[in-house]
Design an enzyme around this catalytic site. Structure first.
Site, PDB file in Angstrom:
ATOM      1  CB  SER B  43      -0.885   0.052   1.256  1.00 54.55           C
ATOM      2  OG  SER B  43      -1.975  -0.827   1.141  1.00 54.55           O
ATOM      3  CD  GLU B  50      -0.774  19.986  -7.199  1.00 55.59           C
ATOM      4  OE1 GLU B  50      -0.372  18.891  -6.731  1.00 55.59           O
ATOM      5  OE2 GLU B  50      -0.014  20.895  -7.564  1.00 55.59           O
ATOM      6  CB  SER B  51      -5.905  15.850  -3.693  1.00 54.43           C
ATOM      7  OG  SER B  51      -6.777  16.960  -3.444  1.00 54.43           O
ATOM      8  CG  HIS B  56      -4.669  -0.084  -1.449  1.00 51.21           C
ATOM      9  ND1 HIS B  56      -3.953   0.094  -0.290  1.00 51.21           N
ATOM     10  CD2 HIS B  56      -5.621   0.873  -1.438  1.00 51.21           C
ATOM     11  CE1 HIS B  56      -4.470   1.093   0.387  1.00 51.21           C
ATOM     12  NE2 HIS B  56      -5.473   1.600  -0.286  1.00 51.21           N
ATOM     13  CB  CYS B  71      -8.485  20.161  -5.947  1.00 49.87           C
ATOM     14  SG  CYS B  71      -7.104  20.557  -4.883  1.00 49.87           S
TER      15      CYS B  71
END
Lengths: 111, 111
Positions: B43, B50-51, B56, B71
């Protein structure tokens, strides 16, 4: 949506909320990483053995987006979602559950 | 789906792939956190201004799930998705783009 703006800008409180949501939902926490933006906003992730929880906040809009991504049957994502909605003081929210891939992993999408 | 199973179990390679996908897509990397599972699976998250990007992997099924959450208009999530698909050797894939919330943040969901 329409969340408590102070909470959305409080990194420590958000970290506590995400960790609480993970453990109360039955997940095993492996790690976390949080970042505060200037002038406002927080991004944070909690990695769990069963996948992850994520939050991004925009205090200036009273808005937060969160994902609760789980695999297996041992975690209750809807319990984590309820905790997030309550603790963020969200007056409105939308939740979408997505089943993904051949393993039917579940992703609860908030906000 | 139907990815290269060795790559799906190679933490360093996956980290390099996710960081490359982020930067090539025009994102600003703020941090990363990766975890290897026993006996297999990885993971990993890359937090960007921007986020975030998340992956996974389930090498035993040749399957990986990834999110590219952005975003603003400066990042090209489809470019990051293409890099992931190529580098994981995915013979099959599904991509869904979700627009979220009043800010129209974009989430590209792979796998």
């Amino acid at each position: 949506m329409d969340c408590n703006k102070e909470i959305l800008n409080d990194l420590d409180s958000l970290k506590d909320t995400l960790l609480t949501a993970a453990t109360e939902a039955g997940a095993t926490v492996l790690g976390e990483s949080f970042h505060r933006f200037n002038p406002h906003g927080v991004s944070g992730v909690v990695i769990i053995a069963e996948s992850h929880l994520f939050i991004h906040t925009w205090p200036e809009y009273g808005y937060a987006a969160a994902d609760i991504f789980t695999c297996g049957d041992s975690v209750q994502p809807e319990k984590a979602a309820k905790i997030l909605i309550d603790k963020l003081g969200a007056k409105n929210h939308s939740t979408v559950e997505i089943e993904r891939g051949p393993l039917a992993t579940k992703q609860s999408v908030l906000g």
